[in-house]
Write an enzyme that holds these catalytic residues in place. Sequence first.
Site, PDB file in Angstrom:
ATOM      1  N   HIS A 191       0.044 -13.587   5.678  1.00 19.45           N
ATOM      2  CA  HIS A 191      -0.622 -14.883   5.740  1.00 19.45           C
ATOM      3  C   HIS A 191      -1.065 -15.195   7.174  1.00 19.45           C
ATOM      4  O   HIS A 191      -2.188 -15.631   7.410  1.00 19.45           O
ATOM      5  CB  HIS A 191       0.331 -15.962   5.221  1.00 19.45           C
ATOM      6  CG  HIS A 191      -0.126 -17.328   5.573  1.00 19.45           C
ATOM      7  ND1 HIS A 191      -1.178 -17.925   4.920  1.00 19.45           N
ATOM      8  CD2 HIS A 191       0.267 -18.179   6.539  1.00 19.45           C
ATOM      9  CE1 HIS A 191      -1.391 -19.096   5.474  1.00 19.45           C
ATOM     10  NE2 HIS A 191      -0.520 -19.279   6.453  1.00 19.45           N
ATOM     11  N   GLU A 433      -5.586  11.714   0.856  1.00 15.31           N
ATOM     12  CA  GLU A 433      -4.488  11.275   1.723  1.00 15.31           C
ATOM     13  C   GLU A 433      -3.546  12.439   1.993  1.00 15.31           C
ATOM     14  O   GLU A 433      -2.911  12.514   3.032  1.00 15.31           O
ATOM     15  CB  GLU A 433      -3.704  10.144   1.039  1.00 15.31           C
ATOM     16  CG  GLU A 433      -4.517   8.872   0.899  1.00 15.31           C
ATOM     17  CD  GLU A 433      -3.821   7.821   0.072  1.00 15.31           C
ATOM     18  OE1 GLU A 433      -3.596   6.716   0.557  1.00 15.31           O
ATOM     19  OE2 GLU A 433      -3.508   8.112  -1.112  1.00 15.31           O
ATOM     20  N   ASP A 457      -2.702   7.267   5.508  1.00 17.30           N
ATOM     21  CA  ASP A 457      -1.729   8.221   4.979  1.00 17.30           C
ATOM     22  C   ASP A 457      -2.078   9.650   5.380  1.00 17.30           C
ATOM     23  O   ASP A 457      -1.196  10.446   5.668  1.00 17.30           O
ATOM     24  CB  ASP A 457      -1.655   8.113   3.448  1.00 17.30           C
ATOM     25  CG  ASP A 457      -0.699   7.004   3.027  1.00 17.30           C
ATOM     26  OD1 ASP A 457       0.366   6.885   3.661  1.00 17.30           O
ATOM     27  OD2 ASP A 457      -1.018   6.249   2.098  1.00 17.30           O
ATOM     28  N   CYS A 504     -11.821   4.981   3.826  1.00 21.45           N
ATOM     29  CA  CYS A 504     -11.330   3.620   3.597  1.00 21.45           C
ATOM     30  C   CYS A 504     -10.040   3.317   4.360  1.00 21.45           C
ATOM     31  O   CYS A 504      -9.488   2.238   4.231  1.00 21.45           O
ATOM     32  CB  CYS A 504     -11.161   3.334   2.113  1.00 21.45           C
ATOM     33  SG  CYS A 504      -9.866   4.304   1.360  1.00 21.45           S
TER      34      CYS A 504
HETATM   35  C1  PEP Z   1      -4.757   4.854   3.550  1.00 19.15           C
HETATM   36  O1  PEP Z   1      -3.708   5.474   3.333  1.00 19.15           O
HETATM   37  O2  PEP Z   1      -5.542   5.117   4.479  1.00 19.15           O
HETATM   38  C2  PEP Z   1      -5.129   3.718   2.690  1.00 19.15           C
HETATM   39  C3  PEP Z   1      -6.317   3.161   2.774  1.00 19.15           C
HETATM   40  O3  PEP Z   1      -4.194   3.269   1.831  1.00 19.15           O
HETATM   41  P1  PEP Z   1      -2.947   2.319   2.234  1.00 19.15           P
HETATM   42  O4  PEP Z   1      -3.124   1.926   3.659  1.00 19.15           O
HETATM   43  O5  PEP Z   1      -2.980   1.199   1.275  1.00 19.15           O
HETATM   44  O6  PEP Z   1      -1.804   3.270   2.010  1.00 19.15           O
HETATM   45 MG    MG Z   2      -2.634   5.168   1.486  1.00 16.92          MG
END
Ligand code: PEP
Ligand code: MG
Length: 578
Positions: A191, A433, A457, A504
């Site tokens: 938050h 990942e 990851d 992402c």
């Molecule tokens: C990542 O692992 O880069 C990812 C986008 O997923 P999260 O950060 O939710 O594990």
């Molecule tokens: Mg991830």
Amino acid sequence: MNKKLTGIPVSEGIAAGPVHIFRPYILHYEEKRIEQVQTEEELHRFRDAEKKACTELDGLIGRVKLNAPDKVAIFEAQKMLLTDEEVIAEIEEAIAGDRKCAEWAANSVYAEFAELLAASADPLIQERAADMNDVARRLLRCLAGAEDVTLATMDSPAVVVAEDLLPSDTVVMDRRNVLGLITEKGGTTSHTAILARSFSLPAVCGAAGAMDALASAQTVVLDAVNGAILADPEKDVLAEYREKRERLLRRQELEREYLYRTVTMKDGEHVDVELNIGSAKNSELKLASCADGVGLFRTEFLYMNSAELPNEETQFQAYKKILQAFAGKPVVIRTLDVGGDKVLPSLPLPKEENPFLGCRALRLCLQKPELFQTQLRALLRASVYGELWIMFPMVGSLDDIRAAKKAVALAGETLRKQGAAFDPHIRLGAMVEIPALALIAGRVAREVDFVSVGTNDLCQYLMAADRMNAAVTPYYQSFHPAMLSILQQVADAFRAAGKPFCICGEMGGEPAFVLALLGMGFRRLSMSPSRVAAVKRLIASVDRAEAETIAEKALELETADEVEAYLRAELSRLCGAE
Ligand code: PEP
Ligand code: MG
């Protein structure tokens, strides 16, 4: 001597000034049974506390009207919950009938109502549960006769340091007096982080030990670019940060101009800038117009905040809402990614020695078909409301992909039998990942419609450095040459196959790194909303050939430090220094 604390920079900025330690009242009470003769007295105690809480809320509403008029409705709704006749009658019944002391009675009744609200299919009603808890805390404090410690009473500018901040803490604060925020708890999606970004306040979360290490009135430098906190800085350090802050403000000013623009590279090539979103809240969806879609919608929020697993209808409503908000633009929704650091109150899992290498994300979903099928049916049903792409996290092999696709087909079959409509051409993709998947990217490209690289990851698995463990931060090297080379393999394989490939993870929103990504051929980047303007600015400042030369050069360097320094220098050259 400068004392240095670190944390996660969640809202970019630099601030310097005195510390204001915020230590709100901590609730503690005993669940006591009362005697028959005490009931009248206990009812009086409850009514007095309720009156005091009401007066406090009236005062609060007055202050919020001045500081954050758009938030007044929250506290008016809280007052309605506090004076709700049904709730009051139940509390009085728990005192007079069940002989519970006023604290116990109030807490149990509010908890029951909060649970009911949290289980509602309507996300707006679910959010009321947090208000219910806020009201209960206020009432319990009034019963204890304790005063309200609030951020509304800060009378001079300071950097607020707290263990954590609740919506009711932040909404009353007089923003003119808050230079920045430091919290011991929370991270990018807490938050505090969301609020800080919306107010453009520098903020660092997850700064363990900050409450003990800092004291009110002590001078502090808050560097929410690098996540550093410096107590008692020397004069020259302070001057250096002031200068850094000026440069940063100038850069942010320039970047803001880019936020709502559709940008292309200098030679006209388009790059999709998409958003990473963590809830279906309107505050997140309002950014739809500044992005080309959603590159990562994390569905965990649906599961994390309630005592029960969300049913198909609850999920369907949330997915439908986001697809409609991004009408016509691709929305990549990731299937449940729990396990590892993310635990669900509604799904107790066996303890694992190495949870990040354990049964998480897709692995868990494949082990729990009912959990997975519920989510997939909800997703498929929502697909008629927009352009849905479904993405699977923690994929390590073609076996995983095939099993996930089979699960989607099964959900489709069930819906067909029920006569429910869904789009039969939804794109199915995998997150890269696990390094193994990147190394067989050519084969993956034949099996999926798209991939998206989760650099957060990917980096921890490639570098064997736990992303949550501060002790190995120096080993978690996102700019490591191996990261670049594995990303290049993914880009090459998917470009050859003519299928979309996206980034992402956090590195997709890091302009210096994006420079290399563009050179490797990435044309879809997904990032947290606060990174959009900076990344768009970079995209507009470089052309394809230049980016390719930069990526080639970066790929030849030897260490993460060299890669990072080189890319940052190139970024400064193209966009101007910080
Ligand atoms: C990542 O692992 O880069 C990812 C986008 O997923 P999260 O950060 O939710 O594990
Ligand atoms: Mg991830």
